[in-house]
Design a protein around this motif. Structure first.
Motif, PDB file in Angstrom:
ATOM      1  N   VAL A 111       7.029  18.227 -10.197  1.00 49.63           N
ATOM      2  CA  VAL A 111       8.070  18.461  -9.233  1.00 49.63           C
ATOM      3  C   VAL A 111       7.579  18.164  -7.719  1.00 49.63           C
ATOM      4  CG1 VAL A 111       9.166  20.555 -10.537  1.00 49.63           C
ATOM      5  CG2 VAL A 111       7.303  20.765  -8.813  1.00 49.63           C
ATOM      6  N   LEU A 112       6.146  17.646  -7.711  1.00 47.78           N
ATOM      7  CA  LEU A 112       5.549  17.412  -6.639  1.00 47.78           C
ATOM      8  C   LEU A 112       6.276  16.626  -5.850  1.00 47.78           C
ATOM      9  CD1 LEU A 112       3.085  18.287  -4.530  1.00 47.78           C
ATOM     10  CD2 LEU A 112       1.712  16.559  -5.687  1.00 47.78           C
ATOM     11  N   ALA A 113       6.842  15.655  -6.783  1.00 45.20           N
ATOM     12  CA  ALA A 113       7.669  14.367  -6.102  1.00 45.20           C
ATOM     13  C   ALA A 113       9.001  14.847  -5.335  1.00 45.20           C
ATOM     14  CB  ALA A 113       8.220  13.553  -7.092  1.00 45.20           C
ATOM     15  N   GLU A 114       9.425  16.071  -5.552  1.00 41.63           N
ATOM     16  CA  GLU A 114      10.612  16.439  -4.785  1.00 41.63           C
ATOM     17  C   GLU A 114      10.299  16.754  -3.535  1.00 41.63           C
ATOM     18  OE1 GLU A 114      12.301  19.860  -7.239  1.00 41.63           O
ATOM     19  OE2 GLU A 114      12.344  18.320  -9.125  1.00 41.63           O
ATOM     20  N   TYR A 115       9.026  17.436  -3.176  1.00 43.26           N
ATOM     21  CA  TYR A 115       8.657  17.760  -1.762  1.00 43.26           C
ATOM     22  C   TYR A 115       7.682  16.860  -0.874  1.00 43.26           C
ATOM     23  CZ  TYR A 115       9.662  22.078  -3.851  1.00 43.26           C
ATOM     24  OH  TYR A 115      10.401  23.162  -4.418  1.00 43.26           O
ATOM     25  N   ARG A 116       7.832  15.286  -1.217  1.00 47.12           N
ATOM     26  CA  ARG A 116       7.289  14.401  -0.509  1.00 47.12           C
ATOM     27  C   ARG A 116       7.879  13.232  -0.682  1.00 47.12           C
ATOM     28  NH1 ARG A 116       1.538  14.160  -3.681  1.00 47.12           N
ATOM     29  NH2 ARG A 116       2.125  13.017  -5.362  1.00 47.12           N
ATOM     30  N   ARG A 117       7.726  12.139  -0.043  1.00 50.78           N
ATOM     31  CA  ARG A 117       8.103  10.692  -0.048  1.00 50.78           C
ATOM     32  C   ARG A 117       7.113   9.913  -0.007  1.00 50.78           C
ATOM     33  NH1 ARG A 117      10.265  12.376   5.068  1.00 50.78           N
ATOM     34  NH2 ARG A 117       8.897  11.804   6.878  1.00 50.78           N
ATOM     35  N   VAL A 118       7.491   8.742  -0.705  1.00 54.34           N
ATOM     36  CA  VAL A 118       6.533   7.543  -0.686  1.00 54.34           C
ATOM     37  C   VAL A 118       6.523   6.728   0.241  1.00 54.34           C
ATOM     38  CG1 VAL A 118       5.574   5.733  -2.256  1.00 54.34           C
ATOM     39  CG2 VAL A 118       6.503   7.641  -3.146  1.00 54.34           C
ATOM     40  N   LYS A 119       5.236   6.300   0.785  1.00 53.39           N
ATOM     41  CA  LYS A 119       5.502   5.489   1.971  1.00 53.39           C
ATOM     42  C   LYS A 119       4.872   3.901   1.728  1.00 53.39           C
ATOM     43  CE  LYS A 119       5.270   4.470   6.712  1.00 53.39           C
ATOM     44  NZ  LYS A 119       4.568   4.915   7.698  1.00 53.39           N
ATOM     45  N   HIS A 120       5.556   3.018   1.845  1.00 54.73           N
ATOM     46  CA  HIS A 120       5.170   1.723   1.582  1.00 54.73           C
ATOM     47  C   HIS A 120       4.739   1.059   2.667  1.00 54.73           C
ATOM     48  CE1 HIS A 120       6.973   1.686  -2.472  1.00 54.73           C
ATOM     49  NE2 HIS A 120       7.758   2.832  -1.915  1.00 54.73           N
ATOM     50  N   LEU A 121       3.384   0.469   2.865  1.00 54.46           N
ATOM     51  CA  LEU A 121       3.141  -0.335   3.866  1.00 54.46           C
ATOM     52  C   LEU A 121       2.726  -1.605   3.350  1.00 54.46           C
ATOM     53  CD1 LEU A 121       1.896  -0.317   6.911  1.00 54.46           C
ATOM     54  CD2 LEU A 121      -0.203   0.205   5.949  1.00 54.46           C
ATOM     55  N   LEU A 122       3.483  -2.524   3.673  1.00 55.36           N
ATOM     56  CA  LEU A 122       3.664  -3.905   2.992  1.00 55.36           C
ATOM     57  C   LEU A 122       2.847  -4.879   4.019  1.00 55.36           C
ATOM     58  CD1 LEU A 122       6.775  -2.747   2.457  1.00 55.36           C
ATOM     59  CD2 LEU A 122       6.233  -4.334   0.354  1.00 55.36           C
ATOM     60  N   VAL A 123       1.848  -5.457   3.639  1.00 57.20           N
ATOM     61  CA  VAL A 123       0.845  -6.222   4.406  1.00 57.20           C
ATOM     62  C   VAL A 123       0.862  -7.695   4.054  1.00 57.20           C
ATOM     63  CG1 VAL A 123      -1.332  -6.265   5.638  1.00 57.20           C
ATOM     64  CG2 VAL A 123      -0.382  -4.344   5.120  1.00 57.20           C
ATOM     65  N   SER A 124       0.977  -8.524   4.804  1.00 58.42           N
ATOM     66  CA  SER A 124       0.914  -9.890   4.518  1.00 58.42           C
ATOM     67  C   SER A 124      -0.441 -10.332   5.229  1.00 58.42           C
ATOM     68  CB  SER A 124       1.865 -10.777   4.983  1.00 58.42           C
ATOM     69  OG  SER A 124       1.644 -12.296   4.712  1.00 58.42           O
ATOM     70  N   TYR A 160       1.042  -1.336  -0.099  1.00 58.14           N
ATOM     71  CA  TYR A 160      -0.149   0.127   0.108  1.00 58.14           C
ATOM     72  C   TYR A 160       0.714   1.239   0.089  1.00 58.14           C
ATOM     73  CZ  TYR A 160      -3.687  -3.228   1.293  1.00 58.14           C
ATOM     74  OH  TYR A 160      -4.480  -4.342   1.408  1.00 58.14           O
ATOM     75  N   ARG A 161       0.742   1.980  -0.964  1.00 62.86           N
ATOM     76  CA  ARG A 161       1.641   3.118  -1.101  1.00 62.86           C
ATOM     77  C   ARG A 161       0.997   4.619  -1.052  1.00 62.86           C
ATOM     78  NH1 ARG A 161       3.875   0.834  -6.786  1.00 62.86           N
ATOM     79  NH2 ARG A 161       5.002  -0.990  -5.900  1.00 62.86           N
ATOM     80  N   SER A 162       1.162   5.196  -0.062  1.00 63.09           N
ATOM     81  CA  SER A 162       0.656   6.674  -0.010  1.00 63.09           C
ATOM     82  C   SER A 162       1.950   7.839   0.231  1.00 63.09           C
ATOM     83  CB  SER A 162       0.011   6.657   1.598  1.00 63.09           C
ATOM     84  OG  SER A 162       0.705   6.183   2.396  1.00 63.09           O
ATOM     85  N   PHE A 163       1.509   8.992   0.230  1.00 63.98           N
ATOM     86  CA  PHE A 163       2.562  10.114   0.167  1.00 63.98           C
ATOM     87  C   PHE A 163       2.432  10.592   1.558  1.00 63.98           C
ATOM     88  CE2 PHE A 163       0.569   9.920  -4.294  1.00 63.98           C
ATOM     89  CZ  PHE A 163       1.746   9.403  -4.942  1.00 63.98           C
ATOM     90  N   GLN A 164       3.941  10.929   1.957  1.00 64.67           N
ATOM     91  CA  GLN A 164       4.065  11.727   3.266  1.00 64.67           C
ATOM     92  C   GLN A 164       4.954  12.933   2.909  1.00 64.67           C
ATOM     93  OE1 GLN A 164       5.778   8.953   5.928  1.00 64.67           O
ATOM     94  NE2 GLN A 164       3.477   8.443   6.645  1.00 64.67           N
ATOM     95  N   PRO A 165       4.802  13.994   3.652  1.00 67.06           N
ATOM     96  CA  PRO A 165       5.444  15.267   3.458  1.00 67.06           C
ATOM     97  C   PRO A 165       6.987  15.194   3.811  1.00 67.06           C
ATOM     98  CG  PRO A 165       3.893  15.558   5.234  1.00 67.06           C
ATOM     99  CD  PRO A 165       3.652  14.227   4.444  1.00 67.06           C
ATOM    100  N   LEU A 166       7.867  15.856   3.585  1.00 71.06           N
ATOM    101  CA  LEU A 166       9.206  15.762   3.971  1.00 71.06           C
ATOM    102  C   LEU A 166       9.363  16.578   5.390  1.00 71.06           C
ATOM    103  CD1 LEU A 166      11.261  16.837   0.938  1.00 71.06           C
ATOM    104  CD2 LEU A 166      10.547  14.582   1.578  1.00 71.06           C
ATOM    105  N   GLY A 167       8.288  17.589   5.649  1.00 70.93           N
ATOM    106  CA  GLY A 167       8.419  18.114   7.138  1.00 70.93           C
ATOM    107  C   GLY A 167       8.567  19.470   6.848  1.00 70.93           C
TER     108      GLY A 167
END
Length: 445
Positions: A423-436, A150-157
């Protein structure tokens, strides 16, 4: 023609304060050192306000305020942030004339340019990024029968950016719109030459933002600007007819003087195909001589004031170097106060005046024989931010565009810009939630 009243005069669209402190945590905060810097308008060469001098202590305070605000702002929903960005865009639109005059007085650019290009671009940046985040959804990738990513976006801060003096409001928007859309708090440091219009912007929009989400620290050291040595290439078929396309191409040639040439992507090198070299250079010279240099607050003015006397001196030194090495001065070359005439040189593309750049209203012209020659000359600069191609043969222009090293290539236009939402990608990171979802181990141990 519209003649806007200068700040401080009756009827002016903008009223600058006599002094600006830093803007930190939603409040105007005096500098730790207690020192202020005089802000000179290039329009008249006079001091019109003063701004707080920034130090490491002031930056630390701003970063601390931004860090505190980032936690709450970063947890807002994309819909909530999009609503705020649209409100910012609407507010800027309501104050468009005020901001355009403020930008002109601070930077020296013609108010017609600020009204038609800079402020509309600032508005569009906020609206475009609002639309992007409002429409976004997360992503899910199935990694097997019982495991999902599951991928979502998180700010850099916190985003801390120094702004160049070339187009302060547009440069601020290029940071604020994506950074805020991604959920970050921001610390801006305007260039020493042009801090005041950013304060006017904050006066317009500050109440729409939570305290500390946007902070401004002024009066720091000079911010160097990269100049792009950008080639503008004109093929012989441009002059095939005396029509609107030829007129458009001549306007494209004159774009070297837009914003007084103080743009990293200014087309400061012109390449004209040998078969029409003399003809097109003559037409381009006439067009350049028709550019109206003068009072930037007059909407008929096309070329305004160079941002500072120091920058004017750099431009004049560059012109003198061109003369000394034998480049032919076709037109221009003179200055009065902050105002430099649009200047055309012609000569060998291997000369230093052709290879160099100065961020001023100066273009160096040379000739090329065919498309391979054009590519060779245009690509001599290892780093190019932009290039232009003028050609009636659109297939030729399209294929040639891919061969140029420039990051951005304009075909039959120059300086058209999108909001560049990538350029939005430069201001956030991708959060990976890997669920089994399996009850069984993987059998590794």
């Amino acid at each position: 023609m519209t003649q806007y009243a200068a700040p401080g005069q009756p009827g002016s669209a903008v009223a600058y304060r006599p002094r600006y402190d830093h803007f930190i945590g939603g409040d105007h905060v005096a500098p730790v050192s207690g020192e202020y810097v005089e802000n000179v308008t290039p329009v008249t060469g006079e001091v019109f306000t003063e701004v707080a001098r920034g130090t490491d202590a002031d930056r630390a305070r701003a970063l601390h305020a931004a860090s505190g605000a980032a936690r709450a702002w970063g947890t807002t929903t994309a819909q909530e942030r999009a609503t705020v960005l649209v409100e910012v865009a609407d507010r800027v639109e309501e104050h468009a004339t005020e901001l355009a005059v403020a930008e002109t007085w601070d930077n020296g650019k013609p108010v017609r340019e600020a009204l038609v290009v800079d402020v509309p671009m600032l508005i569009e940046q906020f609206r475009q990024f609002a639309a992007v985040i409002r429409a976004e959804v997360g992503q899910v990738e199935q990694l097997g029968d019982d495991t999902c990513d599951y991928r979502s976006f998180q700010p850099l801060g916190v985003v801390h950016e120094r702004l160049s003096w070339t187009s302060p409001l547009v440069n601020a928007g290029r940071v604020l719109a994506p950074a805020l859309a991604a959920g970050n708090a921001v610390v801006l440091e305007p260039a020493l030459q042009t801090p005041a219009s950013i304060h006017v912007l904050m006066d317009v929009i500050a109440d729409l933002l939570p305290p500390g989400v946007v902070n401004v620290v002024t009066g720091s050291a000079d911010h160097p600007v990269v100049s792009g040595r950008c080639p503008n290439i004109f093929f012989s078929d441009v002059t095939a007819q005396r029509d609107s396309f030829l007129d458009k191409a001549l306007e494209g040639f004159a774009m070297f003087a837009a914003n007084q040439g103080e743009i990293s992507t200014a087309p400061s090198r012109a390449l004209i195909q040998t078969a029409v070299y003399e003809q097109l250079l003559h037409l381009a010279t006439v067009r350049t001589q028709e550019l109206r240099l003068g009072d930037p607050l007059d909407t008929d003015t096309m070329v305004g004031a160079v941002v500072s006397l120091a920058q004017r001196d750099r431009v004049l030194a560059y012109i003198e170097r061109g003369k000394a090495e034998g480049a032919r001065l076709v037109t221009g070359g003179e200055a009065s106060g902050h105002y430099v005439q649009p200047t055309i040189f012609e000569g060998d593309h291997r000369s230093s005046v052709f290879a160099g750049d100065v961020l001023g209203p100066v273009v160096s012209v040379t000739r090329f024989d065919d498309r391979d020659d054009a590519v060779k000359i245009a690509n001599e600069a290892t780093a190019q931010l932009g290039a232009g191609i003028w050609c009636r043969d659109i297939a030729l222009a399209h294929t040639l565009g891919h061969e140029l090293r420039a990051e951005r290539v304009w075909v039959n236009n120059y300086h058209a810009y999108s909001a560049n939402t990538a350029v939005l990608a430069e201001y956030r990171r991708v959060k990976h939630l890997l669920v089994s979802y399996s009850h069984r181990g993987r059998g590794h141990f």
